[in-house]
Design a protein around this motif. Structure first.
Motif, PDB file in Angstrom:
ATOM      1  N   GLU A  20       0.815  -1.217   0.000  1.00  0.00           N
ATOM      2  CA  GLU A  20       0.000   0.000   0.000  1.00  0.00           C
ATOM      3  C   GLU A  20       0.852   1.273   0.000  1.00  0.00           C
ATOM      4  O   GLU A  20       0.313   2.372   0.083  1.00  0.00           O
ATOM      5  CB  GLU A  20      -0.939   0.012   1.207  1.00  0.00           C
ATOM      6  CG  GLU A  20      -2.026  -1.029   1.110  1.00  0.00           C
ATOM      7  CD  GLU A  20      -3.122  -0.819   2.136  1.00  0.00           C
ATOM      8  OE1 GLU A  20      -3.200   0.272   2.738  1.00  0.00           O
ATOM      9  OE2 GLU A  20      -3.906  -1.746   2.331  1.00  0.00           O
ATOM     10  N   LEU A  21       2.161   1.121  -0.075  1.00  0.00           N
ATOM     11  CA  LEU A  21       3.053   2.279  -0.068  1.00  0.00           C
ATOM     12  C   LEU A  21       3.558   2.568  -1.469  1.00  0.00           C
ATOM     13  O   LEU A  21       3.822   1.650  -2.244  1.00  0.00           O
ATOM     14  CB  LEU A  21       4.249   2.022   0.857  1.00  0.00           C
ATOM     15  CG  LEU A  21       3.930   1.677   2.303  1.00  0.00           C
ATOM     16  CD1 LEU A  21       5.207   1.369   3.050  1.00  0.00           C
ATOM     17  CD2 LEU A  21       3.178   2.797   2.973  1.00  0.00           C
ATOM     18  N   GLN A  22       3.709   3.842  -1.775  1.00  0.00           N
ATOM     19  CA  GLN A  22       4.324   4.258  -3.035  1.00  0.00           C
ATOM     20  C   GLN A  22       5.567   5.064  -2.678  1.00  0.00           C
ATOM     21  O   GLN A  22       5.543   5.886  -1.765  1.00  0.00           O
ATOM     22  CB  GLN A  22       3.380   5.146  -3.844  1.00  0.00           C
ATOM     23  CG  GLN A  22       2.170   4.438  -4.373  1.00  0.00           C
ATOM     24  CD  GLN A  22       1.271   5.400  -5.119  1.00  0.00           C
ATOM     25  OE1 GLN A  22       1.310   6.604  -4.899  1.00  0.00           O
ATOM     26  NE2 GLN A  22       0.464   4.858  -6.003  1.00  0.00           N
ATOM     27  N   TRP A  23       6.635   4.822  -3.414  1.00  0.00           N
ATOM     28  CA  TRP A  23       7.901   5.506  -3.146  1.00  0.00           C
ATOM     29  C   TRP A  23       8.240   6.428  -4.294  1.00  0.00           C
ATOM     30  O   TRP A  23       8.004   6.107  -5.451  1.00  0.00           O
ATOM     31  CB  TRP A  23       9.027   4.483  -2.973  1.00  0.00           C
ATOM     32  CG  TRP A  23       8.925   3.716  -1.702  1.00  0.00           C
ATOM     33  CD1 TRP A  23       8.368   2.494  -1.526  1.00  0.00           C
ATOM     34  CD2 TRP A  23       9.384   4.121  -0.409  1.00  0.00           C
ATOM     35  NE1 TRP A  23       8.449   2.112  -0.217  1.00  0.00           N
ATOM     36  CE2 TRP A  23       9.073   3.086   0.495  1.00  0.00           C
ATOM     37  CE3 TRP A  23      10.025   5.260   0.075  1.00  0.00           C
ATOM     38  CZ2 TRP A  23       9.381   3.157   1.846  1.00  0.00           C
ATOM     39  CZ3 TRP A  23      10.336   5.328   1.410  1.00  0.00           C
ATOM     40  CH2 TRP A  23      10.010   4.292   2.280  1.00  0.00           C
ATOM     41  N   ARG A  24       8.816   7.589  -3.941  1.00  0.00           N
ATOM     42  CA  ARG A  24       9.371   8.518  -4.934  1.00  0.00           C
ATOM     43  C   ARG A  24      10.751   8.919  -4.454  1.00  0.00           C
ATOM     44  O   ARG A  24      10.962   9.125  -3.261  1.00  0.00           O
ATOM     45  CB  ARG A  24       8.497   9.771  -5.072  1.00  0.00           C
ATOM     46  CG  ARG A  24       7.218   9.524  -5.809  1.00  0.00           C
ATOM     47  CD  ARG A  24       6.587  10.803  -6.296  1.00  0.00           C
ATOM     48  NE  ARG A  24       6.149  11.648  -5.182  1.00  0.00           N
ATOM     49  CZ  ARG A  24       5.207  12.562  -5.277  1.00  0.00           C
ATOM     50  NH1 ARG A  24       4.595  12.760  -6.409  1.00  0.00           N
ATOM     51  NH2 ARG A  24       4.876  13.294  -4.247  1.00  0.00           N
ATOM     52  N   VAL A  36      26.256  13.929  -5.400  1.00  0.00           N
ATOM     53  CA  VAL A  36      24.906  14.343  -5.044  1.00  0.00           C
ATOM     54  C   VAL A  36      24.131  14.849  -6.261  1.00  0.00           C
ATOM     55  O   VAL A  36      22.907  14.794  -6.299  1.00  0.00           O
ATOM     56  CB  VAL A  36      24.938  15.406  -3.910  1.00  0.00           C
ATOM     57  CG1 VAL A  36      25.277  16.771  -4.447  1.00  0.00           C
ATOM     58  CG2 VAL A  36      23.627  15.451  -3.174  1.00  0.00           C
ATOM     59  N   ASN A  37      24.836  15.299  -7.285  1.00  0.00           N
ATOM     60  CA  ASN A  37      24.163  15.821  -8.465  1.00  0.00           C
ATOM     61  C   ASN A  37      23.624  14.710  -9.368  1.00  0.00           C
ATOM     62  O   ASN A  37      22.859  14.970 -10.289  1.00  0.00           O
ATOM     63  CB  ASN A  37      25.116  16.704  -9.276  1.00  0.00           C
ATOM     64  CG  ASN A  37      25.570  17.901  -8.472  1.00  0.00           C
ATOM     65  OD1 ASN A  37      24.821  18.413  -7.654  1.00  0.00           O
ATOM     66  ND2 ASN A  37      26.792  18.332  -8.685  1.00  0.00           N
ATOM     67  N   THR A  38      24.051  13.482  -9.145  1.00  0.00           N
ATOM     68  CA  THR A  38      23.630  12.388 -10.021  1.00  0.00           C
ATOM     69  C   THR A  38      22.810  11.324  -9.311  1.00  0.00           C
ATOM     70  O   THR A  38      22.258  10.453  -9.970  1.00  0.00           O
ATOM     71  CB  THR A  38      24.868  11.700 -10.634  1.00  0.00           C
ATOM     72  OG1 THR A  38      25.676  11.218  -9.580  1.00  0.00           O
ATOM     73  CG2 THR A  38      25.643  12.648 -11.502  1.00  0.00           C
ATOM     74  N   SER A  39      22.728  11.340  -7.980  1.00  0.00           N
ATOM     75  CA  SER A  39      22.014  10.274  -7.279  1.00  0.00           C
ATOM     76  C   SER A  39      20.714  10.789  -6.680  1.00  0.00           C
ATOM     77  O   SER A  39      20.645  11.907  -6.185  1.00  0.00           O
ATOM     78  CB  SER A  39      22.883   9.690  -6.174  1.00  0.00           C
ATOM     79  OG  SER A  39      23.152  10.678  -5.216  1.00  0.00           O
ATOM     80  N   ASP A  40      19.695   9.951  -6.738  1.00  0.00           N
ATOM     81  CA  ASP A  40      18.394  10.276  -6.155  1.00  0.00           C
ATOM     82  C   ASP A  40      18.349   9.701  -4.746  1.00  0.00           C
ATOM     83  O   ASP A  40      17.863   8.585  -4.540  1.00  0.00           O
ATOM     84  CB  ASP A  40      17.271   9.676  -7.003  1.00  0.00           C
ATOM     85  CG  ASP A  40      17.156  10.332  -8.365  1.00  0.00           C
ATOM     86  OD1 ASP A  40      17.642  11.463  -8.490  1.00  0.00           O
ATOM     87  OD2 ASP A  40      16.588   9.725  -9.281  1.00  0.00           O
ATOM     88  N   SER A  41      18.856  10.449  -3.775  1.00  0.00           N
ATOM     89  CA  SER A  41      18.961   9.896  -2.423  1.00  0.00           C
ATOM     90  C   SER A  41      17.811  10.316  -1.507  1.00  0.00           C
ATOM     91  O   SER A  41      17.578   9.672  -0.492  1.00  0.00           O
ATOM     92  CB  SER A  41      20.290  10.275  -1.784  1.00  0.00           C
ATOM     93  OG  SER A  41      20.399  11.660  -1.693  1.00  0.00           O
ATOM     94  N   ALA A  42      17.071  11.374  -1.824  1.00  0.00           N
ATOM     95  CA  ALA A  42      15.938  11.768  -0.985  1.00  0.00           C
ATOM     96  C   ALA A  42      14.790  10.794  -1.238  1.00  0.00           C
ATOM     97  O   ALA A  42      14.510  10.429  -2.376  1.00  0.00           O
ATOM     98  CB  ALA A  42      15.502  13.186  -1.303  1.00  0.00           C
ATOM     99  N   ALA A  43      14.134  10.359  -0.176  1.00  0.00           N
ATOM    100  CA  ALA A  43      13.046   9.387  -0.292  1.00  0.00           C
ATOM    101  C   ALA A  43      11.747  10.002   0.206  1.00  0.00           C
ATOM    102  O   ALA A  43      11.733  10.697   1.227  1.00  0.00           O
ATOM    103  CB  ALA A  43      13.371   8.136   0.506  1.00  0.00           C
ATOM    104  N   GLU A  44      10.675   9.724  -0.519  1.00  0.00           N
ATOM    105  CA  GLU A  44       9.345  10.193  -0.116  1.00  0.00           C
ATOM    106  C   GLU A  44       8.408   9.001  -0.211  1.00  0.00           C
ATOM    107  O   GLU A  44       8.349   8.319  -1.234  1.00  0.00           O
ATOM    108  CB  GLU A  44       8.877  11.314  -1.034  1.00  0.00           C
ATOM    109  CG  GLU A  44       7.554  11.890  -0.646  1.00  0.00           C
ATOM    110  CD  GLU A  44       7.132  13.041  -1.535  1.00  0.00           C
ATOM    111  OE1 GLU A  44       6.212  13.769  -1.125  1.00  0.00           O
ATOM    112  OE2 GLU A  44       7.698  13.209  -2.623  1.00  0.00           O
ATOM    113  N   VAL A  45       7.712   8.730   0.880  1.00  0.00           N
ATOM    114  CA  VAL A  45       6.760   7.622   0.895  1.00  0.00           C
ATOM    115  C   VAL A  45       5.352   8.206   0.910  1.00  0.00           C
ATOM    116  O   VAL A  45       5.080   9.164   1.625  1.00  0.00           O
ATOM    117  CB  VAL A  45       7.003   6.667   2.092  1.00  0.00           C
ATOM    118  CG1 VAL A  45       6.821   7.356   3.420  1.00  0.00           C
ATOM    119  CG2 VAL A  45       6.116   5.443   2.003  1.00  0.00           C
TER     120      VAL A  45
END
Length: 144
Positions: A20-24, A36-45
């Motif tokens: 039931e979770l979606q991640w971005r 940091v300019n190339t990696s998607d390290s921030a997570a949003e659930v």
């Protein structure tokens, strides 16, 4: 990567299923060098609170009411970007989501019952107040 964190306990035996979770994921702001300019390290659930079947109906209504200011279309969003690792940011976001839901679904506190002050305590307070006033009155320099 789906299912790597597993179900998370909200309270008691109620679990928050991974399905039931979606991640971005997005790029984090702040320091981190060229990587940091190339990696998607921030997570949003994202968790659809209005449509979930994981929570008992009473808890769901309580959470919808208490989290109304944070919901967008019945969906609760929690973001984490303190760590440089996406994995740790995912864990942080899940911990925050679980604690937010645990707090929002908690039963309301029992109403406080007003109690009467015992007469002896009130009398002692007035006696001490009078004695203190008498002490202060005795300090005035009228007799000098």
């Amino acid at each position: 990567m789906g299912g790597m964190l597993g179900p998370h306990v909200i309270r008691g035996s109620v679990l928050l299923p991974e399905a039931e979770l979606q991640w971005r994921f997005s790029r984090s702001s702040g320091p981190g060098g060229q990587h940091v300019n190339t990696s998607d390290s921030a997570a949003e659930v994202l968790f659809d609170l209005a449509a979930t079947k994981a929570l008992p109906e009473v808890w769901k209504q309580r959470a919808l009411e208490r989290l109304a200011g944070r919901l967008v279309g019945g969906v609760l969003s929690v973001r984490a970007s303190e760590h440089r690792s996406q994995w740790r940011n995912r864990e942080m976001a899940m911990v925050r989501l679980a604690s937010l839901l645990a707090e929002a679904t908690a039963p309301p506190p029992k109403p406080r019952r007003a109690t009467k002050i015992p007469r002896g305590i009130n009398e002692r307070r007035l006696r001490e107040k009078k004695a203190r006033a008498e002490t202060k009155r005795g300090r005035s320099g009228k007799d000098w």
